[in-house]
Design an enzyme around this catalytic site. Structure first.
Site, PDB file in Angstrom:
ATOM      1  N   HIS A 251       0.815  -1.221   0.000  1.00 49.10           N
ATOM      2  CA  HIS A 251       0.000   0.000   0.000  1.00 49.10           C
ATOM      3  C   HIS A 251       0.854   1.279   0.000  1.00 49.10           C
ATOM      4  O   HIS A 251       0.663   2.160  -0.826  1.00 49.10           O
ATOM      5  CB  HIS A 251      -0.896   0.033   1.237  1.00 49.10           C
TER       6      HIS A 251
HETATM    7  O1  RIB Z   1      -4.385  -0.049   5.121  1.00 53.63           O
HETATM    8  C1  RIB Z   1      -3.025  -0.048   4.745  1.00 53.63           C
HETATM    9  C2  RIB Z   1      -2.242   0.896   5.593  1.00 53.63           C
HETATM   10  O2  RIB Z   1      -2.320   0.497   6.964  1.00 53.63           O
HETATM   11  C3  RIB Z   1      -0.741   0.900   5.261  1.00 53.63           C
HETATM   12  O3  RIB Z   1      -0.205   2.165   5.554  1.00 53.63           O
HETATM   13  C4  RIB Z   1      -0.194  -0.140   6.183  1.00 53.63           C
HETATM   14  O4  RIB Z   1       1.194   0.097   6.499  1.00 53.63           O
HETATM   15  C5  RIB Z   1      -1.030   0.093   7.407  1.00 53.63           C
HETATM   16  O5  RIB Z   1      -0.433   1.165   8.140  1.00 53.63           O
END
Ligand code: RIB
Ligand code: CA
Length: 322
Positions: A251
Site C-alpha cells: 500500500h
Molecule cells: O491499510 C493499509 C495501511 O495500513 C498501510 O499504511 C499499512 O502500512 C497500514 O499502516
C-alpha cells in the site's frame, strides 16, 4: 553549459511520516532509491505497532537504505488524538512488524524534537516545496494542522495512503486501517482545505504484488533489495494464510509511486469527510463525488493506476546497485 533538454528538475524535498510496517519499509527504500526525491526527515506514528517498535524499525530501515547518519528521525504520536487504546497491531506485518525479518539494531537515536515540531521546522525552511508523505494514521499530521497552521500551510502538499473511497475497507467492511486508527485526525486533515492527494485502497489493493517478484528481490545481491524481498515474502505468507492468494499489497509504496509518477494514476477531485460516530462505519470515508453537499472539494483521490507501474518502479529501483 547544460542544455535545457538535459537539465534535471531539482529533487522534491519530502518527509515520510510512517508506521513501519512492511509496506512502509518498502516505501522508505523506494523513496531513498529515487533521484526525484530528497528525503529530508522521517517521522513515526503508532499504527502497525507501538511507537517504540515502529521507530526502532524506521531506524533499522534507514540504515538499510543507506540514509545519512544525521538524517533526522523523530517519534510522534503513541495513540489516537482522542486518547484511549490503540487499534491492535496489524498481524499481517508479522510479530516484529517487519514480516518477521530481523534487521540489525540501529545505532540511530530519534531526535529529542517531537515529530510534529520537526515537520513544522522543515515546512517553514522549504516554504511551498516540502511534500509530506503520510503512510500511517494521521495523528501527527492532524496535530500539525491544528498546532502549527502556518507550517501546515507552507507544505507543497500532503500525499496520504489511507481510506477506501468507493472500495471495501480492510480493517472493517467500511474502514481502512490508517483511517480507522484515528478517524478524528483523518477528518481534521481531509477537511483542512490543504492540498491533499489521497491514495486509497481503491488503488493500493487493486492488484497484488506477486510472490515471484518478492522472491526475486529476496535473492538479490543487493542487501536492501534482499531485505525488502524477505519482508514482502513474510507479508505474502500472512496474506496467503488469510486469503489463499500468494500476493501482498504494498500500500504505502503506491503513495510514493504517486509522487514519482502521478501521470500513471487517474485522479478525481472531491470533498471528503470521515465518519467518526458510526457504530458500524467509524473510520469510513464519505466522499461527495456528485457534489450533493456544500463541502469544499479539496482532495485529489487516486482511483486507478496503470497496470504494472508499482512493480516496474520497485523492481527497477530496489534491484539497482546503490
Ligand atoms: O491499510 C493499509 C495501511 O495500513 C498501510 O499504511 C499499512 O502500512 C497500514 O499502516
Ligand atoms: Ca503504513
Amino acid at each position: 553549459m547544460t542544455s535545457r533538454a538535459t537539465a534535471r528538475p531539482d529533487p522534491i524535498p519530502v518527509v515520510l511520516d510512517c508506521d513501519p510496517g512492511v509496506d512502509d519499509a518498502v516505501a522508505l527504500l523506494l523513496a531513498f532509491r529515487s533521484a526525484e526525491l530528497r528525503v529530508r526527515a522521517v517521522t513515526t506514528v503508532a499504527g502497525n505497532a507501538g511507537i517504540e517498535v515502529v521507530t526502532a524499525n524506521a531506524a533499522a530501515v534507514l540504515d538499510l537504505a543507506g540514509a545519512p547518519p544525521d538524517l533526522p528521525l523523530a517519534a510522534g504520536a503513541a495513540g489516537p488524538l482522542r486518547g484511549g487504546e490503540r487499534v491492535p497491531d496489524e498481524p499481517i506485518h508479522g510479530g516484529n512488524a517487519l514480516g518477521d525479518v530481523t534487521l540489525p539494531v540501529s545505532a540511530r537515536l530519534p531526535a529529542a524534537q517531537p515529530a510534529v515540531e520537526l515537520i513544522a521546522q522543515l515546512a517553514l525552511e522549504h516554504p511551498g516545496e516540502l511534500v509530506l508523505i503520510a503512510l500511517g494514521p494521521l495523528t501527527n499530521v492532524a496535530r500539525l494542522v491544528t498546532e502549527q497552521p502556518a507550517a501546515a500551510a507552507a507544505l507543497r502538499e500532503i500525499v496520504h495512503m489511507g481510506g477506501a473511497a468507493f472500495a471495501q475497507g480492510n480493517i472493517t467492511p467500511a474502514a481502512e486501517f490508517n483511517t480507522f486508527c484515528d478517524p478524528e485526525a483523518a477528518r481534521i486533515v481531509l477537511t483542512s482545505g490543504l492540498p491533499i492527494r489521497l491514495v486509497p485502497l481503491d488503488v493500493t489493493r487493486r492488484t497484488g504484488f506477486p510472490r515471484a517478484l518478492s522472491a526475486r528481490l529476496a535473492s538479490s545481491a543487493n542487501p536492501a533489495a534482499a531485505a525488502a524481498g524477505a519482508m514482502l515474502l513474510g507479508m505474502t505468507a500472512a496474506h496467503q494464510a488469510r486469503t489463499g492468494a500468494a500476493v501482498c499489497h504494498v500500500h504505502d509504496a503506491s503513495a510514493v509511486a504517486s509522487v514519482l509518477a502521478p501521470e500513471a494514476m487517474t485522479w478525481q477531485r472531491a470533498a471528503v469527510e470521515v465518519e467518526c460516530a458510526g457504530e458500524l462505519s467509524r473510520g469510513a470515508l464519505v466522499v461527495d463525488a456528485l457534489g450533493r453537499t456544500d463541502w469544499p472539494a479539496t482532495v485529489d483521490i487516486a482511483l486507478s493506476a496503470r497496470e504494472g507501474v508499482l512493480e516496474e518502479l520497485l523492481m527497477s529501483r530496489l534491484e539497482r546497485r546503490p
